[in-house]
Scaffold this motif. Structure first.
Motif, PDB file in Angstrom:
ATOM      1  N   THR A   1       0.826  -1.204   0.000  1.00 36.94           N
ATOM      2  CA  THR A   1       0.000   0.000   0.000  1.00 36.94           C
ATOM      3  C   THR A   1       0.865   1.261   0.000  1.00 36.94           C
ATOM      4  OG1 THR A   1      -1.772  -1.178   1.143  1.00 36.94           O
ATOM      5  CG2 THR A   1      -1.832   1.228   1.251  1.00 36.94           C
ATOM      6  N   LEU A   2       1.921   1.255   0.812  1.00 38.79           N
ATOM      7  CA  LEU A   2       2.818   2.415   0.837  1.00 38.79           C
ATOM      8  C   LEU A   2       3.547   2.583  -0.492  1.00 38.79           C
ATOM      9  CD1 LEU A   2       4.221   2.106   4.456  1.00 38.79           C
ATOM     10  CD2 LEU A   2       2.709   3.898   3.571  1.00 38.79           C
ATOM     11  N   LEU A   3       3.951   1.487  -1.113  1.00 37.60           N
ATOM     12  CA  LEU A   3       4.596   1.581  -2.422  1.00 37.60           C
ATOM     13  C   LEU A   3       3.649   2.220  -3.444  1.00 37.60           C
ATOM     14  CD1 LEU A   3       6.402  -1.880  -2.567  1.00 37.60           C
ATOM     15  CD2 LEU A   3       7.494   0.362  -2.359  1.00 37.60           C
ATOM     16  N   ALA A   4       2.382   1.812  -3.422  1.00 31.49           N
ATOM     17  CA  ALA A   4       1.400   2.395  -4.337  1.00 31.49           C
ATOM     18  C   ALA A   4       1.190   3.873  -4.032  1.00 31.49           C
ATOM     19  CB  ALA A   4       0.074   1.638  -4.246  1.00 31.49           C
ATOM     20  N   SER A   5       1.128   4.224  -2.761  1.00 28.35           N
ATOM     21  CA  SER A   5       0.935   5.622  -2.377  1.00 28.35           C
ATOM     22  C   SER A   5       2.104   6.491  -2.815  1.00 28.35           C
ATOM     23  CB  SER A   5       0.769   5.740  -0.857  1.00 28.35           C
ATOM     24  OG  SER A   5      -0.405   5.112  -0.440  1.00 28.35           O
TER      25      SER A   5
ATOM     26  N   VAL B   1       8.197  -2.609 -10.181  1.00 31.68           N
ATOM     27  CA  VAL B   1       9.126  -2.557  -9.044  1.00 31.68           C
ATOM     28  C   VAL B   1       8.427  -3.120  -7.808  1.00 31.68           C
ATOM     29  CG1 VAL B   1      10.474  -1.041  -7.542  1.00 31.68           C
ATOM     30  CG2 VAL B   1      10.409  -0.614 -10.009  1.00 31.68           C
ATOM     31  N   ALA B   2       7.175  -2.700  -7.592  1.00 32.16           N
ATOM     32  CA  ALA B   2       6.405  -3.224  -6.458  1.00 32.16           C
ATOM     33  C   ALA B   2       6.224  -4.733  -6.586  1.00 32.16           C
ATOM     34  CB  ALA B   2       5.055  -2.524  -6.367  1.00 32.16           C
ATOM     35  N   GLN B   3       5.967  -5.200  -7.800  1.00 33.56           N
ATOM     36  CA  GLN B   3       5.818  -6.640  -8.029  1.00 33.56           C
ATOM     37  C   GLN B   3       7.079  -7.383  -7.599  1.00 33.56           C
ATOM     38  OE1 GLN B   3       5.638  -7.853 -12.144  1.00 33.56           O
ATOM     39  NE2 GLN B   3       5.220  -9.973 -11.634  1.00 33.56           N
ATOM     40  N   ALA B   4       8.224  -6.841  -7.959  1.00 33.54           N
ATOM     41  CA  ALA B   4       9.497  -7.492  -7.594  1.00 33.54           C
ATOM     42  C   ALA B   4       9.707  -7.480  -6.087  1.00 33.54           C
ATOM     43  CB  ALA B   4      10.661  -6.796  -8.303  1.00 33.54           C
ATOM     44  N   ILE B   5       9.416  -6.355  -5.447  1.00 30.41           N
ATOM     45  CA  ILE B   5       9.596  -6.258  -3.990  1.00 30.41           C
ATOM     46  C   ILE B   5       8.662  -7.213  -3.264  1.00 30.41           C
ATOM     47  CG2 ILE B   5       9.244  -4.732  -1.994  1.00 30.41           C
ATOM     48  CD1 ILE B   5      10.274  -2.426  -3.831  1.00 30.41           C
ATOM     49  N   LEU B   6       7.409  -7.279  -3.728  1.00 27.52           N
ATOM     50  CA  LEU B   6       6.404  -8.113  -3.067  1.00 27.52           C
ATOM     51  C   LEU B   6       6.466  -9.574  -3.498  1.00 27.52           C
ATOM     52  CD1 LEU B   6       3.505  -5.542  -3.314  1.00 27.52           C
ATOM     53  CD2 LEU B   6       4.716  -6.216  -1.228  1.00 27.52           C
ATOM     54  N   ARG B   7       7.278  -9.851  -4.516  1.00 26.40           N
ATOM     55  CA  ARG B   7       7.470 -11.210  -5.036  1.00 26.40           C
ATOM     56  C   ARG B   7       6.202 -11.820  -5.602  1.00 26.40           C
ATOM     57  NH1 ARG B   7      12.845 -12.637  -5.446  1.00 26.40           N
ATOM     58  NH2 ARG B   7      13.943 -12.279  -3.531  1.00 26.40           N
ATOM     59  N   HIS B   8       5.373 -10.989  -6.238  1.00 22.20           N
ATOM     60  CA  HIS B   8       4.189 -11.518  -6.919  1.00 22.20           C
ATOM     61  C   HIS B   8       4.631 -12.164  -8.226  1.00 22.20           C
ATOM     62  CE1 HIS B   8       1.496  -8.338  -4.803  1.00 22.20           C
ATOM     63  NE2 HIS B   8       1.558  -9.454  -4.104  1.00 22.20           N
ATOM     64  N   SER B   9       4.116 -13.342  -8.522  1.00 25.97           N
ATOM     65  CA  SER B   9       4.485 -14.006  -9.769  1.00 25.97           C
ATOM     66  C   SER B   9       3.770 -13.375 -10.960  1.00 25.97           C
ATOM     67  CB  SER B   9       4.178 -15.505  -9.695  1.00 25.97           C
ATOM     68  OG  SER B   9       2.792 -15.713  -9.486  1.00 25.97           O
TER      69      SER B   9
END
Length: 113
Positions: free
Chosen positions: A60-64, A71-79
């Motif tokens: 949520t903070l990354l989106a804000s 980049v958020a996908q990589a940090i959160l490790r979403h496939s």
């Protein structure tokens, strides 16, 4: 801190700079992460939250902060990028952005407010 406590038993690969490790420097097995996270939070003396809540707050903070979704996908490790987009890239208006900024200021300096 963990490296110092482990002393000669520290076993992290050369060039590896892990943020969270098992007690002797290796990678944490996924099923062992939650207890390790809980122990680190308690030792830090901060309010305990679940790993899931900490992860969601991060997204949520990354989106804000308007961090690029890849980049958020990589940090959160979403496939899948669709997971990141569906969950975290809701529209954030200026009031929400200002509130997030105030929260960040408070977390950096608890004497504010």
């Amino acid at each position: 801190m963990e490296r110092k406590a482990a002393g000669d038993d520290w076993r992290q690969k050369t060039g590896e700079d892990l943020i969270f490790t098992e007690r002797h420097g290796g990678e944490i097995e996924p099923r062992g992460f939650a207890p390790t996270f809980t122990a680190l939070v308690k030792r830090a003396g901060v309010r305990l939250v679940t790993v899931r809540l900490a992860r969601h707050a991060c997204g949520t903070l990354l989106a804000s902060l308007k961090v690029h979704p890849k980049v958020a996908q990589a940090i959160l490790r979403h496939s899948q990028i669709s997971m990141t987009m569906d969950v975290y890239t809701h529209v954030v208006d200026e009031d929400q952005r200002e509130a997030a900024g105030l929260l960040a200021d408070l977390l950096e300096n608890p004497l504010i407010g």
